[in-house]
Design a protein around this motif. Sequence first.
Motif, PDB file in Angstrom:
ATOM      1  N   LEU A 176      -9.458  16.663   1.189  1.00 16.97           N
ATOM      2  CA  LEU A 176      -8.695  16.413   2.485  1.00 16.97           C
ATOM      3  C   LEU A 176      -8.632  17.539   3.200  1.00 16.97           C
ATOM      4  CD1 LEU A 176      -6.316  13.693   1.577  1.00 16.97           C
ATOM      5  CD2 LEU A 176      -8.503  13.479   3.070  1.00 16.97           C
ATOM      6  N   GLU A 177      -8.598  18.863   2.354  1.00 22.50           N
ATOM      7  CA  GLU A 177      -8.260  20.231   3.209  1.00 22.50           C
ATOM      8  C   GLU A 177      -9.730  20.368   4.030  1.00 22.50           C
ATOM      9  OE1 GLU A 177      -5.542  22.811   2.349  1.00 22.50           O
ATOM     10  OE2 GLU A 177      -6.407  23.427   3.912  1.00 22.50           O
ATOM     11  N   ASP A 178     -10.669  20.180   3.458  1.00 25.42           N
ATOM     12  CA  ASP A 178     -11.911  20.251   4.237  1.00 25.42           C
ATOM     13  C   ASP A 178     -11.830  19.237   5.493  1.00 25.42           C
ATOM     14  OD1 ASP A 178     -13.094  22.237   2.415  1.00 25.42           O
ATOM     15  OD2 ASP A 178     -13.024  20.804   1.009  1.00 25.42           O
ATOM     16  N   VAL A 179     -11.561  18.236   5.150  1.00 26.26           N
ATOM     17  CA  VAL A 179     -11.348  17.156   6.494  1.00 26.26           C
ATOM     18  C   VAL A 179     -10.521  18.018   7.527  1.00 26.26           C
ATOM     19  CG1 VAL A 179     -10.800  15.026   6.934  1.00 26.26           C
ATOM     20  CG2 VAL A 179     -11.787  15.321   4.694  1.00 26.26           C
ATOM     21  N   PHE A 180      -9.265  18.230   7.075  1.00 27.64           N
ATOM     22  CA  PHE A 180      -8.442  18.824   7.910  1.00 27.64           C
ATOM     23  C   PHE A 180      -9.041  20.126   8.657  1.00 27.64           C
ATOM     24  CE2 PHE A 180      -4.789  21.496   9.478  1.00 27.64           C
ATOM     25  CZ  PHE A 180      -3.982  20.207  10.277  1.00 27.64           C
ATOM     26  N   VAL A 187      -3.246   8.848   7.327  1.00 31.01           N
ATOM     27  CA  VAL A 187      -3.614   9.509   8.755  1.00 31.01           C
ATOM     28  C   VAL A 187      -3.416  10.941   8.381  1.00 31.01           C
ATOM     29  CG1 VAL A 187      -3.035   7.204  10.015  1.00 31.01           C
ATOM     30  CG2 VAL A 187      -1.217   8.982   9.775  1.00 31.01           C
ATOM     31  N   ILE A 188      -4.202  11.668   9.510  1.00 34.22           N
ATOM     32  CA  ILE A 188      -3.917  12.929   9.446  1.00 34.22           C
ATOM     33  C   ILE A 188      -3.456  13.296  10.869  1.00 34.22           C
ATOM     34  CG2 ILE A 188      -5.176  15.197   9.418  1.00 34.22           C
ATOM     35  CD1 ILE A 188      -7.140  14.068   7.539  1.00 34.22           C
ATOM     36  N   MET A 189      -2.259  14.019  10.637  1.00 30.91           N
ATOM     37  CA  MET A 189      -1.399  14.213  11.807  1.00 30.91           C
ATOM     38  C   MET A 189      -1.621  16.058  12.310  1.00 30.91           C
ATOM     39  SD  MET A 189       2.021  12.374  12.314  1.00 30.91           S
ATOM     40  CE  MET A 189       2.234  12.652  14.062  1.00 30.91           C
ATOM     41  N   ASP A 190      -1.800  16.127  13.370  1.00 37.02           N
ATOM     42  CA  ASP A 190      -1.664  17.576  13.786  1.00 37.02           C
ATOM     43  C   ASP A 190      -1.079  17.545  15.295  1.00 37.02           C
ATOM     44  OD1 ASP A 190      -2.252  20.494  13.650  1.00 37.02           O
ATOM     45  OD2 ASP A 190      -4.200  20.257  14.886  1.00 37.02           O
ATOM     46  N   GLU A 239       0.886  -1.165   0.060  1.00 36.62           N
ATOM     47  CA  GLU A 239      -0.104   0.180  -0.079  1.00 36.62           C
ATOM     48  C   GLU A 239       0.934   1.371  -0.054  1.00 36.62           C
ATOM     49  OE1 GLU A 239      -2.551   0.624   3.195  1.00 36.62           O
ATOM     50  OE2 GLU A 239      -1.213   0.105   4.696  1.00 36.62           O
ATOM     51  N   ALA A 240       0.222   2.248  -0.566  1.00 34.66           N
ATOM     52  CA  ALA A 240       0.866   3.617  -0.386  1.00 34.66           C
ATOM     53  C   ALA A 240       0.164   4.432   0.901  1.00 34.66           C
ATOM     54  CB  ALA A 240       0.720   4.531  -1.429  1.00 34.66           C
ATOM     55  N   PHE A 241       1.017   4.508   1.806  1.00 32.50           N
ATOM     56  CA  PHE A 241       0.393   5.049   3.030  1.00 32.50           C
ATOM     57  C   PHE A 241       1.001   6.432   3.213  1.00 32.50           C
ATOM     58  CE2 PHE A 241       0.030   5.506   7.624  1.00 32.50           C
ATOM     59  CZ  PHE A 241      -1.313   4.867   8.101  1.00 32.50           C
ATOM     60  N   GLY A 242      -0.241   7.240   3.769  1.00 38.14           N
ATOM     61  CA  GLY A 242       0.342   8.640   3.696  1.00 38.14           C
ATOM     62  C   GLY A 242       0.289   9.332   5.461  1.00 38.14           C
ATOM     63  N   PHE A 243       1.048  10.038   5.634  1.00 38.39           N
ATOM     64  CA  PHE A 243       0.987  11.151   6.755  1.00 38.39           C
ATOM     65  C   PHE A 243       0.594  12.405   6.334  1.00 38.39           C
ATOM     66  CE2 PHE A 243       2.989   7.325   8.323  1.00 38.39           C
ATOM     67  CZ  PHE A 243       2.796   7.303   9.781  1.00 38.39           C
ATOM     68  N   LEU A 244      -0.463  12.899   6.474  1.00 36.56           N
ATOM     69  CA  LEU A 244      -0.883  14.189   5.968  1.00 36.56           C
ATOM     70  C   LEU A 244      -0.991  15.345   7.231  1.00 36.56           C
ATOM     71  CD1 LEU A 244      -1.805  16.141   3.626  1.00 36.56           C
ATOM     72  CD2 LEU A 244      -4.173  15.574   4.253  1.00 36.56           C
TER      73      LEU A 244
END
Lengths: 308, 256
Positions: free
Chosen positions: A294-298, A207-210, A32-37
């Motif tokens: 994804l901007e809206d999701v963030f 995954v979205i990180m903050d 898989e291509a797994f992202g950290f946004l």
Amino acid sequence: MTEPLVVANNLSKKFGDFQAVDDIDFEIAPGEAFGFLGPNGAGKTSTMKMIASISPVTSGHLRVFGLDPKTHGAAIRARLGVVPQEDNLDTELTVEENLFIYGRYFDLPRQEIRDRIDQLLDFAQLSDRKKSKVDPLSGGMKRRLTIARGLINRPDLVILDEPTTGLDPQARHLLWDRLYRLKREGATLVITTHYMDEAEQLCDRLVIMDKGKIVGAGSPQRLIQEHSTREVVELRFPAGEQDAVVDRLEGIGKRVEPLPDRVLLYADEADDALEEVHRRGLAPEMTLARRSTLEDVFLHLTGRTLVE
Amino acid sequence: MSSATMRVIEANARMYRQTWRGSIVSSFAVPIFTLLAMGGGLGRLVDAGGQTGLGSYLGFVAPALLAATAMMTAVGESTYPVLAGIKWTKSYHAALATPVAPADLANGLVGFLGIRVLFNLLVYAGLMVLMNAMDLIPALTAVLPAALTGLAFATPVMAWAASLDDDRALASFFRFVVMPLFLFSGTFYPVTQLPEWVQPLVWLSPLFHGIELSRGAAGVAGSPALPWWLHLAVLLALFGVGLVLALRSFTKRLWT
Ligand SMILES: Nc1ncnc2c1ncn2[C@@H]1O[C@H](COP(=O)(O)OP(=O)(O)O)[C@@H](O)[C@H]1O
Ligand SMILES: [Mg+2]
């Protein structure tokens, strides 16, 4: 089910008193291509360095290829390809020597490295630069060379930390094209980015990180479905008028999100929402209907925009 | 020596093969000018005075210059390049994303530095022989203690350099540590020429021990106050303790 290549539970990273990565969990499956946004400072690089076994875990559980980075760092690194956020090519050496020396760090036989260099330069579209020094190469070329270098050992997992940050759009698209090809060939990719379009384009799951935490996880489509509406209307009002009209937008669509310079209306049907705006007698200077990203999701998850 | 250490040495040799032309002048020009000025110019004056009991002045200075040059090369290679690898070009970080660990990296850098110092000294000694400053055999035997002198400086200096945030301290280090060592370690005159109370201070200079050992190996009389094995022990201890510190310092800096 195949074993995940990376498993993290309650993973944390501290620098002194500062918590850069705060108790995160994720799994990365083969292929898989797994992202950290996440925005700058979210803790993406700190997480990548722990996976790459070049930075110690402060607390929590981390396994890469089923191994503990603390005790099997060299064995893990032998099977990884790392493309760091900042290029660290040797600019005084040639393209070829950069790859060769890197291959020797992995203890690959010299002839194998020489064969591999030709394949990789072909892949990175740098074949005609084999003998030239690295210094004069463009940013995009250096990036592609760094990726080629990361592939020299035929890694089972490739870590790309902000692969296109700082590149112009054309260089960026060329790089994406190379990463798609890697994906098609079955490579497992871990990609960090603060560009939502990059995450959407390249990642199967992310995954979205903050602020060191994971605030959302799933496929791009899934995250959008869960945390946003299908469509969004952006409204821009004349300077100073926005505050006065926001109240009158109440109830249109599912959610109204005022930003400093515009108001976002989240609705499944943008046209219906726009009609309602006009019916209420509001006259925005400019309107734009678009699909959710994804901007809206963030924005929904953190109350902030991804790129300031 | 671990295989990862060997690979770091190999990598550095490859890098050097591509870049040596840039450093060749600074590696040899200064030592050769020093030899010409001190041995040739000053030496003629000293020998004409005829009361030193040193034999030829050139022959007295030459083995000391081998040790002093080894110090210069080693200190040069253990300061700015280390900071560059850590902070500027980040080439160390590139290496550490492979199976190479910080300790392998430090060991390999020291190993390559030793090879390089030895190689430089062989060339320099060869030139001294051609210039009639030394005979072939004494020149060759003096090269080994001189190289050890370089290594005895390299490891502690590397340990220190790897802990620096920037290069500001380095200029002062060269001005106020390296240069005085070069001038006051008995390089150009026997230490016995200095006031008696100063002489024990000179014993604190690692370069003094390197110079004494190199002179001894070349069969040139130096300052007879201390036995040769003490000089050797000082250099070995510096190298050994320095290496332990360098491994620690590299790991602390690069494994964060
Ligand atoms: N070596 C370090 N020492 C101290 N703080 C650090 C170090 N590395 C990163 N940080 C801090 O940790 C936070 C997360 O950084 P990083 O992981 O680089 O985030 P990202 O890659 O998402 O931009 C930032 O606030 C950064 O300043
Ligand atoms: Mg980062």
